[in-house]
Write a protein that holds these residues in place. Structure first.
Motif, PDB file in Angstrom:
ATOM      1  N   GLU A  45      -1.235   2.298   1.484  1.00 48.79           N
ATOM      2  CA  GLU A  45      -0.403   1.149   1.799  1.00 48.79           C
ATOM      3  C   GLU A  45       0.703   1.608   2.746  1.00 48.79           C
ATOM      4  OE1 GLU A  45       1.416  -2.499  -0.675  1.00 48.79           O
ATOM      5  OE2 GLU A  45       2.164  -0.534  -1.298  1.00 48.79           O
ATOM      6  N   VAL A  46       0.936   0.846   3.815  1.00 49.55           N
ATOM      7  CA  VAL A  46       1.942   1.227   4.799  1.00 49.55           C
ATOM      8  C   VAL A  46       3.067   0.204   4.935  1.00 49.55           C
ATOM      9  CG1 VAL A  46       0.459   2.756   6.154  1.00 49.55           C
ATOM     10  CG2 VAL A  46       0.540   0.308   6.696  1.00 49.55           C
ATOM     11  N   ASP A  47       2.889  -0.991   4.404  1.00 50.81           N
ATOM     12  CA  ASP A  47       3.923  -2.019   4.473  1.00 50.81           C
ATOM     13  C   ASP A  47       3.831  -2.893   3.227  1.00 50.81           C
ATOM     14  OD1 ASP A  47       5.612  -4.192   5.041  1.00 50.81           O
ATOM     15  OD2 ASP A  47       5.130  -4.144   7.191  1.00 50.81           O
ATOM     16  N   GLN A  48       4.766  -2.682   2.284  1.00 59.00           N
ATOM     17  CA  GLN A  48       4.732  -3.452   1.039  1.00 59.00           C
ATOM     18  C   GLN A  48       5.080  -4.913   1.264  1.00 59.00           C
ATOM     19  OE1 GLN A  48       7.242  -1.336  -1.779  1.00 59.00           O
ATOM     20  NE2 GLN A  48       5.428  -0.890  -2.995  1.00 59.00           N
ATOM     21  N   ARG A  49       6.041  -5.191   2.152  1.00 63.41           N
ATOM     22  CA  ARG A  49       6.452  -6.572   2.388  1.00 63.41           C
ATOM     23  C   ARG A  49       5.295  -7.426   2.904  1.00 63.41           C
ATOM     24  NH1 ARG A  49       9.398  -7.151   6.512  1.00 63.41           N
ATOM     25  NH2 ARG A  49       9.177  -5.055   7.304  1.00 63.41           N
ATOM     26  N   LYS A  50       4.544  -6.892   3.872  1.00 58.52           N
ATOM     27  CA  LYS A  50       3.427  -7.636   4.457  1.00 58.52           C
ATOM     28  C   LYS A  50       2.119  -7.376   3.718  1.00 58.52           C
ATOM     29  CE  LYS A  50       5.364  -7.681   9.109  1.00 58.52           C
ATOM     30  NZ  LYS A  50       5.196  -7.214  10.487  1.00 58.52           N
ATOM     31  N   ARG A  54      -3.346   1.019   5.732  1.00 58.52           N
ATOM     32  CA  ARG A  54      -3.903   1.657   6.931  1.00 58.52           C
ATOM     33  C   ARG A  54      -5.093   2.504   6.501  1.00 58.52           C
ATOM     34  NH1 ARG A  54      -0.796   3.786  11.700  1.00 58.52           N
ATOM     35  NH2 ARG A  54      -2.224   5.156  12.823  1.00 58.52           N
TER      36      ARG A  54
END
Length: 171
Positions: A45-50, A54
């Motif tokens: 996971e590279v962006d928790q908000r969105k 990756r």
């Protein structure tokens, strides 16, 4: 086959996807269903908000097959962006390996010498073994592992390739 058709290339492809159940299975299913080989695979996971993850895949094939892989990945619904890091400019690639070597006496000393040359760190040790941690390009790790073989190589665990493009632009 013409010479162009037998030209096998290795590519590192980064794929930005939704972080949800089944996405990895769909991406990997694309490879296995068509008989494409995966040499390395990493996911995080590279962006928790969105809620983005990756996927970095190292694969090989003819230029035509590699273009087909990218086109088919681009058609998957949870895929947001694909980047061919090998072809789209300079990139940084690294892999982590944990390498366990058992031995005593001169073999033990030699394994420490080689580890020092390769900048591998000792992360665990006893009187009869070492566990080395090493990061770098995959071919560097391959050479280190080959050199440890006659010195008492017991086990190897590798993460697979992670890669990111150089410069200010993101995936």
């Amino acid at each position: 086959m013409s010479p162009k058709e037998t030209n096998i290339e290795k590519r590192t492809i980064a794929v930005l996807v939704d972080n949800e159940p089944g996405v990895l299975a769909r991406v990997i299913g694309l490879f296995s269903g068509r008989g494409y080989n995966i040499e390395s695979l990493t996911v995080s996971e590279v962006d928790q908000r969105k809620s983005f993850s990756r996927i970095t895949v190292v694969t090989s094939g003819t230029p035509q097959i590699l273009e087909q892989i990218k086109a088919q990945l681009d058609r998957l619904v949870p895929v947001h962006r694909i980047s061919d890091l090998t072809n789209e400019g300079p990139a940084v690639e690294r892999e982590l390996a944990l390498v366990k070597v058992a031995g005593t006496g001169e073999k033990r000393v030699e394994s420490l010498r080689i580890a020092d040359i390769f900048r591998a760190r000792v992360v665990d040790s006893s009187h009869d073994h070492f566990v080395f941690e090493m990061t770098g390009k995959s071919d560097k790790l391959d050479v280190f592992i080959d050199l440890m073989q006659p010195l008492g190589l017991v086990d190897v665990s590798r993460t697979g390739v992670v890669a990111i493009s150089r410069g200010p632009k993101g995936l």
